[in-house]
Design a protein around this motif. Structure first.
Motif, mmCIF file in Angstrom:
data_model
loop_
_atom_site.group_PDB
_atom_site.id
_atom_site.type_symbol
_atom_site.label_atom_id
_atom_site.label_comp_id
_atom_site.label_asym_id
_atom_site.label_seq_id
_atom_site.Cartn_x
_atom_site.Cartn_y
_atom_site.Cartn_z
ATOM 1 N N THR A 49 0.427 -0.935 0.065
ATOM 2 C CA THR A 49 0.266 -0.176 0.060
ATOM 3 C C THR A 49 0.771 1.642 -0.033
ATOM 4 O OG1 THR A 49 -1.894 -0.901 1.018
ATOM 5 C CG2 THR A 49 -1.487 1.354 1.287
ATOM 6 N N LEU A 50 2.255 1.607 0.717
ATOM 7 C CA LEU A 50 2.578 2.601 1.320
ATOM 8 C C LEU A 50 3.728 2.704 -0.023
ATOM 9 C CD1 LEU A 50 3.097 3.072 5.026
ATOM 10 C CD2 LEU A 50 1.718 3.950 3.219
ATOM 11 N N GLY A 51 4.342 1.648 -0.447
ATOM 12 C CA GLY A 51 5.333 1.314 -1.643
ATOM 13 C C GLY A 51 6.119 1.173 -1.654
ATOM 14 N N TRP A 52 6.957 1.360 -0.287
ATOM 15 C CA TRP A 52 7.545 0.904 0.578
ATOM 16 C C TRP A 52 8.687 0.063 0.107
ATOM 17 C CZ3 TRP A 52 7.929 1.631 7.261
ATOM 18 C CH2 TRP A 52 7.115 2.392 7.301
ATOM 19 N N ASP A 53 10.150 0.631 -0.201
ATOM 20 C CA ASP A 53 11.167 -0.581 -1.287
ATOM 21 C C ASP A 53 11.935 -1.351 0.371
ATOM 22 O OD1 ASP A 53 10.594 0.094 -3.488
ATOM 23 O OD2 ASP A 53 12.107 1.679 -3.086
ATOM 24 N N PHE A 54 11.864 -0.528 0.994
ATOM 25 C CA PHE A 54 12.882 -1.431 2.250
ATOM 26 C C PHE A 54 12.477 -1.155 3.629
ATOM 27 C CE2 PHE A 54 16.132 -1.701 5.190
ATOM 28 C CZ PHE A 54 16.414 -2.191 5.798
ATOM 29 N N VAL A 55 12.174 -2.189 4.508
ATOM 30 C CA VAL A 55 11.606 -1.760 5.642
ATOM 31 C C VAL A 55 12.678 -2.455 6.940
ATOM 32 C CG1 VAL A 55 10.597 -4.064 5.709
ATOM 33 C CG2 VAL A 55 9.718 -1.906 7.564
ATOM 34 N N GLY A 56 13.027 -1.024 8.092
ATOM 35 C CA GLY A 56 14.053 -1.716 9.147
ATOM 36 C C GLY A 56 13.277 -1.814 10.514
ATOM 37 N N HIS A 57 13.866 -2.727 10.965
ATOM 38 C CA HIS A 57 13.004 -3.001 12.814
ATOM 39 C C HIS A 57 14.286 -2.357 13.425
ATOM 40 C CE1 HIS A 57 10.354 -5.192 10.433
ATOM 41 N NE2 HIS A 57 11.573 -6.621 10.017
ATOM 42 N N MET A 58 14.689 -1.615 14.619
ATOM 43 C CA MET A 58 15.579 -1.082 15.202
ATOM 44 C C MET A 58 15.040 -1.689 16.426
ATOM 45 S SD MET A 58 16.227 1.058 13.017
ATOM 46 C CE MET A 58 15.702 1.460 11.368
ATOM 47 N N ILE A 59 16.974 -2.847 16.974
ATOM 48 C CA ILE A 59 16.440 -3.737 17.645
ATOM 49 C C ILE A 59 17.428 -3.664 18.442
ATOM 50 C CG2 ILE A 59 16.298 -6.188 18.483
ATOM 51 C CD1 ILE A 59 15.166 -6.506 15.898
ATOM 52 N N HIS A 60 17.386 -3.783 19.602
ATOM 53 C CA HIS A 60 18.280 -3.241 21.646
ATOM 54 C C HIS A 60 19.281 -4.780 21.051
ATOM 55 C CE1 HIS A 60 20.564 -3.267 24.789
ATOM 56 N NE2 HIS A 60 20.695 -1.500 24.544
ATOM 57 N N PRO A 61 20.580 -4.084 20.879
ATOM 58 C CA PRO A 61 21.254 -5.819 20.428
ATOM 59 C C PRO A 61 21.140 -7.102 21.498
ATOM 60 C CG PRO A 61 23.095 -4.315 20.606
ATOM 61 C CD PRO A 61 21.272 -3.187 21.489
ATOM 62 N N ASP A 62 20.747 -6.383 22.581
ATOM 63 C CA ASP A 62 20.127 -7.102 24.234
ATOM 64 C C ASP A 62 19.131 -7.595 24.222
ATOM 65 O OD1 ASP A 62 23.041 -6.983 24.921
ATOM 66 O OD2 ASP A 62 22.020 -5.692 26.403
ATOM 67 N N ASN A 63 18.101 -7.163 23.089
ATOM 68 C CA ASN A 63 16.673 -7.911 22.987
ATOM 69 C C ASN A 63 16.389 -8.966 22.360
ATOM 70 O OD1 ASN A 63 13.743 -8.172 22.309
ATOM 71 N ND2 ASN A 63 13.378 -5.616 22.657
ATOM 72 N N LEU A 64 16.795 -10.267 22.748
ATOM 73 C CA LEU A 64 17.167 -11.432 21.824
ATOM 74 C C LEU A 64 14.960 -11.848 21.346
ATOM 75 C CD1 LEU A 64 19.251 -13.690 23.965
ATOM 76 C CD2 LEU A 64 19.516 -12.134 21.856
ATOM 77 N N PRO A 65 14.062 -11.087 22.063
ATOM 78 C CA PRO A 65 13.063 -11.786 21.585
ATOM 79 C C PRO A 65 12.690 -11.015 20.382
ATOM 80 C CG PRO A 65 12.981 -11.943 24.051
ATOM 81 C CD PRO A 65 13.811 -11.075 23.681
ATOM 82 N N SER A 66 13.104 -9.874 20.612
ATOM 83 C CA SER A 66 12.241 -9.059 18.849
ATOM 84 C C SER A 66 13.442 -9.558 17.938
ATOM 85 C CB SER A 66 13.029 -7.427 19.598
ATOM 86 O OG SER A 66 11.593 -7.072 19.913
#
Length: 190
Positions: free
Chosen positions: A120-137
């Motif tokens: 819908t938005l037409g994004w080409d790339f998506v990121g997920h910013m995750i703390h290095p210690d956040n193993l569940p995410s």
């Protein structure tokens, strides 16, 4: 843009004031929920965070959704597109109350949001910013087919936490995983 996305167990919709007392405030004031997100917030700052997410909808035409349990109507968390000024990349993020942890809600909701941002938005790339210690995410990102891209520094004041992992994938990667039968939600726009 008014948008609701439904998955098997969730309704994803723009946040409203009623969400604040329905779970938003409690989530943001909980030190365990906010461990990798800068720590627990006072109630007044949690309200400003709600206003920020609601404002993104007005400014950009999209923003994070409130995730509502279809069966109970309970507010479970926030999830979806996030693109504040100075952010390293357009993001799909997820933040769920601890009562929802371990039940697959983050993967289910984020999958529907990836469909939304790519189709819908037409994004080409998506990121997920995750703390290095956040193993569940990190595990959620892997289930979505994302990979660790690089270490990034978030804009102030989030930079105080130090370097953050950016996981992500391209729209092409996402579509290829769909055609190969990888996990996808049964998301549909309502």
């Amino acid at each position: 843009m008014t948008l609701t996305i439904e998955t098997e167990r969730l309704i994803l919709r723009a946040p409203v004031q009623a969400d604040f007392d329905a779970g938003w405030a409690a989530f943001h004031m909980d030190s365990e929920c906010m461990r990798y997100l800068g720590g627990a917030m006072p109630r007044s700052i949690a309200w400003r965070a709600l206003a920020q997410v609601v404002g993104m909808w007005s400014l950009l035409g999209f923003g994070q959704f409130s995730a509502i349990d279809k069966a109970t109507g309970r507010w479970l968390g926030r999830v979806g597109p996030w693109r504040p000024e100075g952010w390293p990349a357009p993001e799909v993020g997820w933040l769920f109350h601890r009562e929802a942890w371990g039940r697959g809600y983050a993967t289910e909701a984020a999958s529907a949001c990836l469909d939304f941002v790519f189709e819908t938005l037409g994004w080409d790339f998506v990121g997920h910013m995750i703390h290095p210690d956040n193993l569940p995410s990190q595990a959620v990102a892997q289930r979505l087919g994302s990979r660790l891209v690089e270490m990034v520094t978030l804009p102030p004041p989030m930079d105080a936490a130090g370097p953050t992992q950016m996981w992500g994938q391209t729209a092409s990667d996402w579509r290829q995983s769909a055609s190969s039968g990888a996990f996808r939600s049964s998301a549909s726009k309502a």
